[in-house]
Write an enzyme that holds these catalytic residues in place. Structure first.
Site, PDB file in Angstrom:
ATOM      1  N   GLY A 147      24.178 -66.763  54.363  1.00 17.37           N
ATOM      2  CA  GLY A 147      23.647 -66.991  53.024  1.00 17.37           C
ATOM      3  C   GLY A 147      24.339 -66.115  51.993  1.00 17.37           C
ATOM      4  O   GLY A 147      24.646 -66.556  50.913  1.00 17.37           O
ATOM      5  N   GLY A 207      22.143 -64.634  60.840  1.00 19.33           N
ATOM      6  CA  GLY A 207      23.375 -64.352  61.569  1.00 19.33           C
ATOM      7  C   GLY A 207      23.543 -62.875  61.844  1.00 19.33           C
ATOM      8  O   GLY A 207      24.514 -62.447  62.470  1.00 19.33           O
ATOM      9  N   GLY A 264      16.328 -56.007  55.345  1.00 18.72           N
ATOM     10  CA  GLY A 264      15.560 -56.758  56.324  1.00 18.72           C
ATOM     11  C   GLY A 264      15.113 -55.916  57.497  1.00 18.72           C
ATOM     12  O   GLY A 264      13.911 -55.834  57.803  1.00 18.72           O
ATOM     13  N   LEU A 267      20.828 -49.041  64.724  1.00 17.80           N
ATOM     14  CA  LEU A 267      19.820 -49.466  65.699  1.00 17.80           C
ATOM     15  C   LEU A 267      20.388 -50.362  66.798  1.00 17.80           C
ATOM     16  O   LEU A 267      19.781 -50.500  67.854  1.00 17.80           O
ATOM     17  CB  LEU A 267      18.677 -50.179  64.980  1.00 17.80           C
ATOM     18  CG  LEU A 267      18.005 -49.342  63.867  1.00 17.80           C
ATOM     19  CD1 LEU A 267      16.915 -50.144  63.192  1.00 17.80           C
ATOM     20  CD2 LEU A 267      17.453 -48.027  64.427  1.00 17.80           C
ATOM     21  N   ASN A 268      21.497 -51.022  66.503  1.00 17.88           N
ATOM     22  CA  ASN A 268      22.169 -51.834  67.522  1.00 17.88           C
ATOM     23  C   ASN A 268      23.657 -51.778  67.205  1.00 17.88           C
ATOM     24  O   ASN A 268      24.119 -52.359  66.221  1.00 17.88           O
ATOM     25  CB  ASN A 268      21.656 -53.286  67.488  1.00 17.88           C
ATOM     26  CG  ASN A 268      22.324 -54.166  68.546  1.00 17.88           C
ATOM     27  OD1 ASN A 268      23.514 -54.011  68.841  1.00 17.88           O
ATOM     28  ND2 ASN A 268      21.573 -55.092  69.101  1.00 17.88           N
ATOM     29  N   GLN A 303      28.137 -56.517  61.194  1.00 17.96           N
ATOM     30  CA  GLN A 303      27.765 -56.546  59.780  1.00 17.96           C
ATOM     31  C   GLN A 303      28.764 -55.773  58.929  1.00 17.96           C
ATOM     32  O   GLN A 303      29.208 -56.258  57.891  1.00 17.96           O
ATOM     33  CB  GLN A 303      26.365 -55.954  59.601  1.00 17.96           C
ATOM     34  CG  GLN A 303      25.262 -56.876  60.070  1.00 17.96           C
ATOM     35  CD  GLN A 303      25.229 -58.139  59.253  1.00 17.96           C
ATOM     36  OE1 GLN A 303      25.026 -58.120  58.049  1.00 17.96           O
ATOM     37  NE2 GLN A 303      25.460 -59.264  59.900  1.00 17.96           N
ATOM     38  N   GLU A 337      25.502 -54.945  53.565  1.00 20.17           N
ATOM     39  CA  GLU A 337      26.302 -55.187  52.364  1.00 20.17           C
ATOM     40  C   GLU A 337      27.362 -54.131  52.095  1.00 20.17           C
ATOM     41  O   GLU A 337      28.364 -54.401  51.446  1.00 20.17           O
ATOM     42  CB  GLU A 337      25.358 -55.318  51.150  1.00 20.17           C
ATOM     43  CG  GLU A 337      24.561 -56.606  51.246  1.00 20.17           C
ATOM     44  CD  GLU A 337      23.370 -56.671  50.308  1.00 20.17           C
ATOM     45  OE1 GLU A 337      23.532 -57.190  49.212  1.00 20.17           O
ATOM     46  OE2 GLU A 337      22.274 -56.221  50.704  1.00 20.17           O
TER      47      GLU A 337
END
Lengths: 698, 332
Positions: free
Chosen positions: A233, A461, A503, A586-587, A594, A661
């Protein structure tokens, strides 16, 4: 139940990965209810005016065409909060591409043919679509996007700038940019037994549900919006979009299921864009590079439909020590499609200008650009005076410089050549704010030892499902395999939008709270759980509303090496390296993706993505992926992602900052600064395509 | 998209017969351009004649050592063909510089020659375009034309031909074989595409009903080397801003053979005859190359926003000739 608990941060594999790569995951337009009608939007073919007639007889006579909705016959809607959703409500054409009719037919092909057969007549008036830095219509809004004040002044900028021994005064010009997620916007809507179900490609189905309830004037409980899998998005699905309203309106009107996809070519007019900006940056510094005065002034456009102000001067309030500062946004409403969020709105465009100007200052001083940044580290957030909850920009710059081999460079421009290639390196900083939105979650323990978490998160995603399972498992002291996650439906506890890099923090806090509460209740049970299991819930509305006494931001540093073809002016990235300080990761697997995706998007912003507003016709010229050049694999060579371990107790229970971002922020400046190093040419507009580079080549 | 009839003829003769009898029919090769244009409403054929399975899918040697390329040979197959790679690297390179892997796997030799301009006004049926709608006007002249023509354009049209393959074929002196209602004819590829003049709706000299069946390449000149160089906005999957196909043979320090063609500068692949005249027999050095390219590009008439293409073409051609000279006569 098996598997040992894994610590937060483990590289857990994306849960739905197999479904996605095998095609089993279904997206919004892959739901085909029996009896479905297919829609095709008729876009306005003039830049400004009114619809004076819509002739539909020919379209309706075509085989398969069921209904044509126009401003004359479309159902009336309540006035939406977001005016871009007021579709087919009146005859006004605010910009080219605005929907003026919707054709519904038994097949997509028939709908498309029907749309071609709809005849629309317009009364047109003069239009104005070109942003200039001195446009007479520019005004100073109250706020910019994100709720930031449009203007901030500290100290005496004019006096300090005049008194400074070293000046930079540069204007940077960015054209528009377009969100082109792989999955175009789409909705499948079914009105049955008084209940509306919409499969919508959205970044937040709670908001879509609430918007539809308000616009359609029906109870929220009678609407379910599902966004189970979403193919990206980048902000363009962060607000409800016209396809959801049109599909919902059409299914209610016809009594048939309706599916509506936005064709790629219609997207630039309908789903927002990054607004173009003209940015003037002035920096006054002493001869050691210490900044005394900093001004960042933005001119940008919005549409006549709504005011959206790209907050490009906001990062200058965060980044560097600047005792005297002025940051200003001005905006002009033009007859253009409404701009909106595109990955790191504000930061991506603003940091291009600010970090380019910092490089100009370093060059003017003969000072290493990493060192210049280190010399201007503020003790507290310059604008607010608040202490940083954590700020590790220095560590990112140091670590990045070491890993990249930064100090091997000869700072002289155009000093490295390899065959026809001119080589150069560049650096830029990155920042992105820590945001938190209210969310709710439900945690359930079953007697068999399994857990089920419900939260209306959206996985666009990013791997949201996976990381939320990790957060829940960590709070419950179990393995993530024992946790089932339900997300992507407005029937679940309210979740915030997958946007603002918030998020994981927002949903995760609610999940952590619910899971922790559940663990507390479970401790009270000695024997087996009751057959119906045990449930706990959490709602972070109050927690999210608390204002932190700290300035909370993620930081990063980007290093780029480019090669400029001295014959053609083609610029290619050779290496790109990012180091981030974004709280606790966290992952590590999905986080890396990202960061990396943001950097790739930054390559596009720097080198390939160009948008032309056609002055005569009022639309964006590049409306397909053959002409709007997102980076291809060949444009993305060696990209390295690193982060530093950052312990920050002032964030959220997981200790995380957002990272969706920040990867794009600063990447374009690092590449532009590298091009300057390679060629000696300081180019102040993007993308750096051969036409811009050629005049500066030997 | 308008409904259309679909026919898969069994032979070239049937394809030509049906096409000639059906005004507005279109031949379908890979469909990578035609189908897109049908979706956009730019092409609205009543009949689509699928020629992609006609037995025209082979590359064979001609008696004189040239190559005969069937019209339905896929771009990726042609690029990878050992004889093409050995004899005509410029053609292989041009094919690989075009489109994406997926498109090349589908696109055909004949279809590639007939692909239509990427001018944004041509592709948008809500705007005027003399090529799509004769007499309606050319907004590109004053509008978005950064990527459009600098050579050979007319007041009626400033479109460019988007093909990479055709540029290499122009430099390689290829011939296009056409089957039509009145029989077979051969057209040099340099005469196959037209300049726009006052009827830009005609991209080529192809006549109603004619089908491209083969492209024939002569054998490479003695001692010649060739290359294709394409400058573009991104590293892959972008149309050329300027491109150059060049073939060069050098003997005793002099140009024994040269052919040079530009892409993306004009309504057709631009064979640089003026440059070749300067080069032929001249000393193969940088000064000659610069003079030759200049002689060709004197004719350029850039529009408001595309002047950079002249400089880009000049530099790219000069670079290509210099590189070929160093390869053709490494000891000179």
């Amino acid at each position: 139940m098996s598997h040992a608990p894994q610590p937060l941060g483990a590289p857990v594999v994306r849960r739905e990965g197999r479904e996605k790569v095998t095609g089993a995951a279904r997206y919004a337009a892959e739901h085909a209810p029996p009896g479905c009608l297919y829609g095709w939007i008729v876009p306005a073919a003039v830049p400004k005016g009114r619809v004076t007639a819509v002739r539909t007889a020919e379209a309706l006579a075509l085989p398969g065409v069921h209904t044509v909705l126009t401003p004359d016959n479309a159902p009336r809607l309540e006035e939406p909060d977001d005016p871009v959703l007021a579709v087919l409500q009146n005859d006004r054409v605010p910009h080219r591409g605005w929907p003026v009719a919707l054709v519904l037919a038994e097949s997509l092909e028939a709908a498309r043919e029907g749309a071609d057969a709809v005849e629309v007549e317009y009364g047109t008036t003069d239009h104005d679509v070109v942003l200039t830095g001195d446009h007479p219509g520019l005004y100073t809004p109250e706020k910019a996007n994100g709720g930031y004040p449009a203007v901030r002044e500290r100290g005496d900028f004019d006096g300090a700038f005049a008194a400074a021994p070293v000046h930079i005064d540069a204007t940077y010009t960015l054209g528009g940019l377009h969100n082109h997620p792989m999955e175009p916007h789409a909705s499948t809507a079914v009105w049955a037994d008084g209940h509306l179900t919409v499969h919508d490609s959205s970044q937040g189905s709670t908001v879509v549900c609430e918007s539809l309830a308000q616009i359609l004037g029906i109870d929220r409980d009678r609407i379910t919006v599902v966004s189970e899998h979403v193919g990206g998005g980048f902000g363009s699905k962060g607000t409800p979009r016209p396809q959801a309203v049109l599909a919902a309106m059409a299914t209610r009107h016809t009594g048939r299921p309706v599916q509506l996809s936005v064709p790629r070519r219609f997207m630039p007019a309908l789903v927002g864009h990054r607004a173009p900006t003209v940015q003037r940056v002035r920096i006054g510094a002493d001869r050691d590079g210490v900044i005394s005065a900093l001004a960042h002034e933005i001119a940008t456009h919005t549409s006549t439909v709504k005011e959206f102000v790209e907050q490009a001067a906001v990062p200058a309030r965060v980044m560097y020590s600047s005792p005297h500062s002025r940051t200003v946004h001005r905006v002009v409403p033009l007859d253009v499609p409404s701009p909106s969020w595109m990955r790191a709105p504000g930061e991506a465009s603003g940091m291009y200008a600010l970090e380019s100007a910092m490089d100009e200052l370093a060059c003017a001083l003969g000072l290493d650009p990493v060192e210049l940044r280190l010399r201007n580290e503020p003790a507290d957030e310059p604008d607010s005076g608040r202490p940083f909850s954590s700020r590790n920009l220095t560590a990112c710059l140091d670590e990045g410089a070491r890993r990249f081999g930064w100090y091997d460079r000869d700072p002289a421009p155009a000093s490295r050549q390899e065959g026809p290639w001119l080589l150069g390196t560049g650096v830029a900083s990155a920042t992105y704010p820590v945001l938190l939105s209210p969310s709710a979650a439900r945690a359930h323990a079953a007697p068999d030892g399994s857990y089920r978490i419900g939260v209306n998160a959206t996985d666009i995603g990013t791997g949201a499902r996976t990381v939320l399972a990790q957060i829940a498992a960590s709070a419950l002291g179990t393995a993530q395999e024992n946790v089932r996650i339900d997300i992507g439906s407005s029937d679940l506890p309210r979740g915030s939008v997958a946007g603002g890099s918030s998020g994981t923090a927002s949903w995760g806090t609610a999940v952590h709270r619910a899971a922790t509460a559940l663990a507390g209740r479970l401790a009270a049970y000695d024997g087996p759980l009751p057959a119906e299991g045990v449930t706990a819930t959490a709602d972070t509305t109050q927690e999210a509303a608390q204002k932190s006494p700290y300035a909370r931001h993620a930081f990063g540093a980007h290093f780029a090496e480019v090669a400029v073809d001295s014959v053609t002016g083609e610029v290619r990235v050779r290496r790109l390296l990012g180091v981030y300080a974004a709280g606790r990761v966290l992952n590590s697997r999905t986080a890396r993706s990202q960061f990396l995706g943001g950097m790739v998007m930054g390559i596009g912003m720097a080198l390939t993505e160009g948008s032309t507003m056609d002055p005569a016709y009022g639309d964006f010229t590049e409306r397909d992926l053959a002409s709007y050049h997102v980076p291809s694999c060949a444009d993305v060579p060696d990209v390295q992602v690193h982060w530093i371990d950052e312990e920050d107790p002032h964030l959220n229970p997981m200790g995380s900052k957002g990272l969706g971002e920040i990867g794009i922020v600063g990447t374009a400046a690092a590449i532009g600064n590298a091009v300057r190093h390679a060629t000696g040419a300081r180019l102040r507009s993007l993308p750096l395509t051969p036409d811009k580079v050629l005049p500066y080549l030997p | 998209m308008k409904p259309f009839a679909y026919l898969r003829p069994a032979s070239v003769a049937e394809a030509v017969r049906v096409s000639a009898a059906t005004p507005g029919a279109r031949f379908l090769g890979g469909g990578t351009n035609l189908v897109d244009l049908m979706k956009l409403g730019v092409e609205t054929p009543g009949l689509v004649i699928d020629v992609s399975r006609l037995p025209l899918d082979r590359v064979t040697r001609t008696d004189d050592g040239g190559l005969r390329i069937g019209a339905t040979v896929r771009n990726s197959d042609l690029a990878a063909h050992p004889d093409v790679r050995a004899d005509h690297p410029a053609l292989s390179q041009a094919l690989l510089a075009g489109a994406s892997g997926q498109l090349r796997n589908t696109a055909t030799t004949g279809g590639n020659l007939l692909q239509r301009t990427r001018c944004p006004y041509f592709q948008d049926i809500t705007k005027p375009c003399n090529k799509r709608d004769p007499g309606s006007g050319c907004p590109a002249r004053e509008g978005a034309h950064r990527d459009l023509a600098v050579l050979g354009h007319s007041p009626h049209c400033v479109a460019t031909n988007p093909s990479d393959m055709a540029v290499a074929l122009a430099a390689l002196d290829a011939t296009v074989l056409l089957h039509g209602p009145e029989g077979e004819r051969a057209v040099p590829v340099t005469d196959f595409h037209r300049l726009p003049g006052d009827n830009p709706d005609q991209d080529t000299v192809i006549r109603p009903g004619e089908l491209i069946t083969e492209v024939v390449l002569p054998p490479p000149p003695d001692g010649a080397v060739s290359l294709y160089r394409k400058a573009r906005d991104r590293a892959s999957y972008a149309f050329a801003l300027a491109s150059v196909a060049a073939v060069l043979a050098v003997r005793d320090g002099r140009v024994a053979h040269v052919s040079l063609a530009f892409g993306a500068l004009a309504h057709r692949p631009w064979r640089a005859r003026a440059a070749e005249d300067v080069l032929r027999g001249a000393t193969a050095d940088r000064e000659t190359f610069a003079r030759a390219v200049e002689a060709e590009l004197e004719a350029a008439r850039p529009l408001r926003d595309n002047g950079f293409k002249v400089d880009l073409a000049r530099r790219t051609a000069f670079g290509a000739l210099t590189e070929l000279a160093s390869r053709a006569a490494p000891n000179d």
